[in-house]
Scaffold this motif. Sequence first.
Motif, short mmCIF file in Angstrom:
data_model
loop_
_atom_site.label_atom_id
_atom_site.label_comp_id
_atom_site.label_asym_id
_atom_site.label_seq_id
_atom_site.Cartn_x
_atom_site.Cartn_y
_atom_site.Cartn_z
N GLU A 9 -7.54 4.12 -7.39
CA GLU A 9 -6.09 3.95 -7.42
C GLU A 9 -5.53 3.57 -6.04
O GLU A 9 -4.64 2.74 -5.94
CB GLU A 9 -5.39 5.21 -7.94
N TRP A 10 -6.07 4.15 -4.99
CA TRP A 10 -5.57 3.85 -3.64
C TRP A 10 -5.94 2.44 -3.19
O TRP A 10 -5.18 1.81 -2.48
CB TRP A 10 -6.12 4.89 -2.65
N ARG A 11 -7.07 1.93 -3.65
CA ARG A 11 -7.51 0.59 -3.25
C ARG A 11 -6.89 -0.51 -4.10
O ARG A 11 -6.87 -1.67 -3.68
CB ARG A 11 -9.03 0.48 -3.32
N LEU A 12 -6.38 -0.17 -5.29
CA LEU A 12 -5.87 -1.22 -6.18
C LEU A 12 -4.39 -1.12 -6.52
O LEU A 12 -3.83 -2.10 -6.99
CB LEU A 12 -6.70 -1.29 -7.46
N TRP B 56 -3.19 1.40 1.34
CA TRP B 56 -4.65 1.30 1.47
C TRP B 56 -5.25 0.30 0.48
O TRP B 56 -6.47 0.23 0.35
CB TRP B 56 -5.28 2.67 1.27
N ARG B 57 -4.43 -0.47 -0.19
CA ARG B 57 -4.95 -1.39 -1.22
C ARG B 57 -5.76 -2.51 -0.60
O ARG B 57 -5.60 -2.84 0.57
CB ARG B 57 -3.81 -1.97 -2.05
N LEU B 58 -6.61 -3.11 -1.42
CA LEU B 58 -7.34 -4.30 -1.01
C LEU B 58 -6.33 -5.43 -0.82
O LEU B 58 -5.42 -5.60 -1.65
CB LEU B 58 -8.37 -4.68 -2.07
N PRO C 258 -23.02 -0.63 -0.38
CA PRO C 258 -22.05 0.45 -0.15
C PRO C 258 -20.71 0.11 -0.80
O PRO C 258 -20.32 -1.05 -0.91
CB PRO C 258 -21.91 0.48 1.38
N ALA C 259 -20.04 1.16 -1.23
CA ALA C 259 -18.70 1.00 -1.82
C ALA C 259 -17.68 0.84 -0.69
O ALA C 259 -17.91 1.27 0.44
CB ALA C 259 -18.35 2.22 -2.65
N ILE C 260 -16.56 0.23 -1.03
CA ILE C 260 -15.44 0.17 -0.09
C ILE C 260 -14.92 1.59 0.04
O ILE C 260 -14.61 2.22 -0.99
CB ILE C 260 -14.36 -0.78 -0.60
#
Length: 131
Positions: A60-63, A69-71, A128-130
């Motif tokens: 949720e924070w990355r998208l 903190w989103r991509l 590795p994951a983001i």
Amino acid sequence: MSAIDSFLEKARSGLDRVTPARARELQEAGALLVDIRPHANREAEGEIPGAVIVERIHLEWRLAPDSEWRLPAVTPDSTVIVLCNEGYSSSLAAADLQRLGLPRATDLDGGFRAWASAGLPVQTGGSPAIP
């Protein structure tokens, strides 16, 4: 029907779930494939080339389009296809992303395993994951 089955059915009712072939077409047209599987699964079974790896705890924070903190490439107009092993947790995750402002979020019906079974491209896993 169990509580989790009802929960899953409700989540899926708002999704336009995609087959592996359709996911590939959408990816080629610019959709973002997001692999939320744990590292151990990706390492053992492989990964989809070009998929972005974001483990479920950060999704949720990355998208979320309004998250600091989103991509960078994620906007409210983004087509996002979430995938897990078999297409269960990805349905719940995609429904969450819709509630956070990504109306075109959906998931891969059958997950990574359906993609691989369809003979679509798979590469060695363990990336590795983001964070």
